[in-house]
Design an enzyme around this catalytic site. Structure first.
Site, PDB file in Angstrom:
ATOM      1  N   GLU A  83      26.090  45.807  55.443  1.00  0.00           N
ATOM      2  CA  GLU A  83      26.002  47.259  56.959  1.00  0.00           C
ATOM      3  C   GLU A  83      24.121  47.962  57.086  1.00  0.00           C
ATOM      4  O   GLU A  83      23.917  47.646  55.735  1.00  0.00           O
ATOM      5  CB  GLU A  83      26.401  48.294  55.824  1.00  0.00           C
ATOM      6  CG  GLU A  83      26.260  49.671  56.632  1.00  0.00           C
ATOM      7  CD  GLU A  83      27.341  50.953  55.483  1.00  0.00           C
ATOM      8  OE1 GLU A  83      27.783  50.626  55.197  1.00  0.00           O
ATOM      9  OE2 GLU A  83      26.753  51.840  56.217  1.00  0.00           O
ATOM     10  N   LYS A 261      33.141  55.807  48.936  1.00  0.00           N
ATOM     11  CA  LYS A 261      33.261  54.631  49.837  1.00  0.00           C
ATOM     12  C   LYS A 261      31.235  54.479  49.820  1.00  0.00           C
ATOM     13  O   LYS A 261      31.032  53.519  49.839  1.00  0.00           O
ATOM     14  CB  LYS A 261      33.586  55.092  51.353  1.00  0.00           C
ATOM     15  CG  LYS A 261      33.438  53.932  52.122  1.00  0.00           C
ATOM     16  CD  LYS A 261      32.141  53.610  52.567  1.00  0.00           C
ATOM     17  CE  LYS A 261      32.171  52.618  53.558  1.00  0.00           C
ATOM     18  NZ  LYS A 261      30.746  52.318  54.397  1.00  0.00           N
ATOM     19  N   ASP A 277      34.795  39.668  41.806  1.00  0.00           N
ATOM     20  CA  ASP A 277      36.000  39.773  42.827  1.00  0.00           C
ATOM     21  C   ASP A 277      35.280  41.215  43.570  1.00  0.00           C
ATOM     22  O   ASP A 277      35.605  42.460  43.107  1.00  0.00           O
ATOM     23  CB  ASP A 277      37.114  39.399  41.910  1.00  0.00           C
ATOM     24  CG  ASP A 277      38.189  39.640  43.177  1.00  0.00           C
ATOM     25  OD1 ASP A 277      38.108  40.434  44.168  1.00  0.00           O
ATOM     26  OD2 ASP A 277      39.143  39.381  42.221  1.00  0.00           O
ATOM     27  N   HIS A 375      19.760  56.408  59.553  1.00  0.00           N
ATOM     28  CA  HIS A 375      21.136  55.891  60.136  1.00  0.00           C
ATOM     29  C   HIS A 375      20.752  54.195  61.339  1.00  0.00           C
ATOM     30  O   HIS A 375      21.188  53.586  61.345  1.00  0.00           O
ATOM     31  CB  HIS A 375      22.850  55.783  59.627  1.00  0.00           C
ATOM     32  CG  HIS A 375      23.266  54.744  59.327  1.00  0.00           C
ATOM     33  ND1 HIS A 375      24.287  54.249  60.398  1.00  0.00           N
ATOM     34  CD2 HIS A 375      24.426  54.605  57.895  1.00  0.00           C
ATOM     35  CE1 HIS A 375      25.510  53.140  59.794  1.00  0.00           C
ATOM     36  NE2 HIS A 375      25.206  53.758  58.640  1.00  0.00           N
TER      37      HIS A 375
HETATM   38  P1  NAD Z   1      37.867  31.430  35.022  1.00  0.00           P
HETATM   39  O1  NAD Z   1      39.131  31.282  34.453  1.00  0.00           O
HETATM   40  O2  NAD Z   1      37.508  31.026  36.087  1.00  0.00           O
HETATM   41  O3  NAD Z   1      37.091  31.664  33.606  1.00  0.00           O
HETATM   42  C1  NAD Z   1      37.177  32.627  32.576  1.00  0.00           C
HETATM   43  C2  NAD Z   1      36.821  31.591  30.894  1.00  0.00           C
HETATM   44  O4  NAD Z   1      36.123  31.226  31.333  1.00  0.00           O
HETATM   45  C3  NAD Z   1      37.522  31.811  30.517  1.00  0.00           C
HETATM   46  O5  NAD Z   1      39.198  31.927  29.934  1.00  0.00           O
HETATM   47  C4  NAD Z   1      37.124  31.217  29.063  1.00  0.00           C
HETATM   48  O6  NAD Z   1      38.366  30.316  28.404  1.00  0.00           O
HETATM   49  C5  NAD Z   1      35.640  30.575  30.339  1.00  0.00           C
HETATM   50  N1  NAD Z   1      34.618  31.061  29.102  1.00  0.00           N
HETATM   51  C6  NAD Z   1      33.654  30.634  29.368  1.00  0.00           C
HETATM   52  N2  NAD Z   1      32.481  31.357  28.694  1.00  0.00           N
HETATM   53  C7  NAD Z   1      33.283  32.356  28.941  1.00  0.00           C
HETATM   54  C8  NAD Z   1      32.073  33.869  27.656  1.00  0.00           C
HETATM   55  N3  NAD Z   1      30.895  34.081  27.961  1.00  0.00           N
HETATM   56  N4  NAD Z   1      32.739  34.683  28.204  1.00  0.00           N
HETATM   57  C9  NAD Z   1      34.358  34.594  28.642  1.00  0.00           C
HETATM   58  N5  NAD Z   1      34.469  33.489  28.539  1.00  0.00           N
HETATM   59  C10 NAD Z   1      34.012  32.926  29.334  1.00  0.00           C
HETATM   60  O7  NAD Z   1      37.902  32.976  35.516  1.00  0.00           O
HETATM   61  P2  NAD Z   1      38.448  34.665  35.094  1.00  0.00           P
HETATM   62  O8  NAD Z   1      37.135  35.465  35.408  1.00  0.00           O
HETATM   63  O9  NAD Z   1      39.430  34.585  33.884  1.00  0.00           O
HETATM   64  O10 NAD Z   1      39.243  35.027  36.427  1.00  0.00           O
HETATM   65  C11 NAD Z   1      38.622  35.608  37.420  1.00  0.00           C
HETATM   66  C12 NAD Z   1      39.388  35.092  39.223  1.00  0.00           C
HETATM   67  O11 NAD Z   1      40.322  35.804  39.287  1.00  0.00           O
HETATM   68  C13 NAD Z   1      38.617  35.734  39.619  1.00  0.00           C
HETATM   69  O12 NAD Z   1      38.191  35.115  41.137  1.00  0.00           O
HETATM   70  C14 NAD Z   1      39.527  36.652  41.076  1.00  0.00           C
HETATM   71  O13 NAD Z   1      39.341  37.017  42.515  1.00  0.00           O
HETATM   72  C15 NAD Z   1      40.616  35.701  40.048  1.00  0.00           C
HETATM   73  N6  NAD Z   1      41.531  36.900  39.891  1.00  0.00           N
HETATM   74  C16 NAD Z   1      41.812  37.672  40.430  1.00  0.00           C
HETATM   75  C17 NAD Z   1      42.976  38.456  40.326  1.00  0.00           C
HETATM   76  C18 NAD Z   1      43.475  40.357  40.161  1.00  0.00           C
HETATM   77  O14 NAD Z   1      42.218  40.893  40.493  1.00  0.00           O
HETATM   78  N7  NAD Z   1      44.502  40.894  40.642  1.00  0.00           N
HETATM   79  C19 NAD Z   1      44.304  37.458  39.603  1.00  0.00           C
HETATM   80  C20 NAD Z   1      44.638  36.712  40.489  1.00  0.00           C
HETATM   81  C21 NAD Z   1      43.280  35.783  40.094  1.00  0.00           C
END
Ligand code: NAD
Length: 423
Positions: A83, A261, A277, A375
């Protein structure tokens, strides 16, 4: 010497000079600059591992919002958006806010909520008590799933349960409260929710269906606030206009949707640029806006006793520095480096400040000259391209349409024809 994000006339500089400024500000390597210059920087094999059925990549423009001063620290804000005017408006608003000392922020601990749905329970009250009595065991089971998260000081910290009356009868909803540290946390929380489900079935005699994170992250909030001097805005009448606009949004969901928005225009651009996300942020923001039973605005602007403008925004902020696509997408990695945040909390607070800036820019324009002039003059180049203009013709056609205040494809075609005949 501390680096400044004030860059006047950034948009007028050629690409090489823009990149030289970013390279210096963020300490980017030659390789990172090469990736930014190459607009096809997401290789097929990386994309193919990110999602399914890949047939190509979808490039978006990446820009930087300038002038941001947040808690005394200068930031250049990477923003990916299709945009026009969003990035310019963010920098413009950040400059006005800077005149009043910049943005100030705060946030809660990065705690996400995981929900486990239990149905078919005979006595919901008794089941709830059984679950809560077993809290320590359930939390331990959840924490057995993620040693890495525990090692960073995160993990499941608490738990609760609520009885829900639904169209299909009573359900028991168990909620895990998980400190996700620098991760967005959905995968981490979902894994924990799935792991504790069998135990919950045993305890309650019910059946577990859903085991999933909630995007209404009310325990992971970011807040930003600022004061904008009336002189920077163009006088007290503009302050009044913005306060009236804010009151309108607070009272009317039709206006609140557009108001919010406007703030999300900026927030989502940064979330996208960093590989986070953005659906999670959108869902969280809108659900939070409706939390009190009626959809309202996530920010508020008022005139203070000096006649200046006070603004505040608060919303759930489930973003991470690791996990998801943050580390896999090469440009997201560079965007993170430009942003230079040290924790997911700092990241969330910066996003709140960006949302407040974006909201301010929109309201200032709306309550004074209207958004269309700025805009449409930025959008004119898109219209010129749609009409078939190429290279130098794009700016010539756009400039003529802006001059005439007729930014339309039919007029762009006429101007293009006229210019081509003259050549
Ligand atoms: P991930 O599992 O890839 O990473 C998280 C993991 O990284 C942690 O569980 C931990 O084991 C590790 N880690 C390493 N260093 C860390 C630190 N400094 N702090 C915290 N953890 C650390 O990702 P995630 O963040 O658990 O999930 C994000 C993904 O899930 C996104 O891609 C999202 O799109 C997707 N997702 C979203 C939904 C939703 O929002 N409803 C549902 C399902 C999946």
């Amino acid at each position: 010497m501390a680096k400044t994000s004030i860059v006047s006339g950034f948009y007028k500089l050629p690409l090489k000079e823009r990149l030289a400024i970013i390279k210096d500000f963020a300490g980017l390597t030659d390789e990172e600059i090469r990736l930014l210059e190459n607009t096809g920087s997401l290789p097929f094999d990386v994309a193919d591992h990110m999602v399914e059925n890949v047939i190509g990549v979808f490039p978006e423009p990446l820009g930087v919002g300038v002038n941001f001063l947040i808690n005394g620290k200068d930031y250049l804000i990477p923003m990916a958006t299709e945009e026009p005017s969003v990035i310019a408006a963010a920098g413009y608003a950040a400059k006005m806010v800077r005149d009043g000392g910049g943005f100030h922020t705060s946030s809660t601990a990065p705690v996400m909520i995981g929900q486990i749905q239990i149905v078919g329970i005979k006595d919901a009250k008794a089941a709830k008590k059984q679950v809560l009595d077993a809290k320590a065991v359930i939390i331990k089971k959840a924490n057995d799933q993620d040693q890495v998260l525990n090692s960073f000081g995160g993990g499941a910290k608490d738990m609760d349960a609520k009885i829900l009356d639904t169209s299909l009868g009573q359900m028991l909803i168990v909620e895990l409260y998980v400190d996700c540290r620098d991760a967005m946390g959905a995968n981490a929380v979902n894994t924990m929710a799935e792991a504790v489900a069998p135990q919950l079935e045993q305890l309650t005699g019910g059946h577990v269906y859903l085991r999933i994170i909630s995007n209404l992250a009310t325990k992971r909030l970011a807040k930003a606030w600022c004061t904008v001097p009336k002189e920077s805005l163009g006088g007290e009448a503009v302050v009044d206009g913005i306060a009236y606009a804010s009151a309108f949004a607070e009272a009317d969901p039709y206006r609140a949707a557009t108001h919010n928005k406007g703030a999300l225009n900026g927030i989502i651009a940064v979330v996208l640029a960093t590989g986070n996300d953005h659906r999670a942020i959108e869902a969280g923001a809108h659900a939070y806006a409706a939390l009190k039973g009626r959809y309202t605005s996530i920010s508020k602007w008022t005139k203070n006793k000096n006649g200046d403008l006070d603004g505040v925004i608060e919303l759930p902020m489930a973003v991470g520095l690791i996990g998801g696509a943050v580390k896999t997408h090469p440009i997201a990695r560079i965007a993170m480096k430009i942003l230079n945040v040290k924790s997911a909390n700092e990241f969330g607070e910066v996003l709140a400040a960006v949302g407040l800036a974006q909201n301010l820019a929109a309201l200032r324009a709306l309550s004074s000259e209207g958004i269309q002039r700025g805009h449409m003059s930025l959008h004119a180049r898109n219209i010129a391209v749609t009409a078939g203009a190429k290279d130098a013709m794009i700016d010539l056609v756009a400039a003529q349409m802006v001059k005439e205040r007729k930014v339309r494809v039919d007029r762009a075609k006429e101007i293009l024809d006229e210019l081509c005949k003259k050549q």
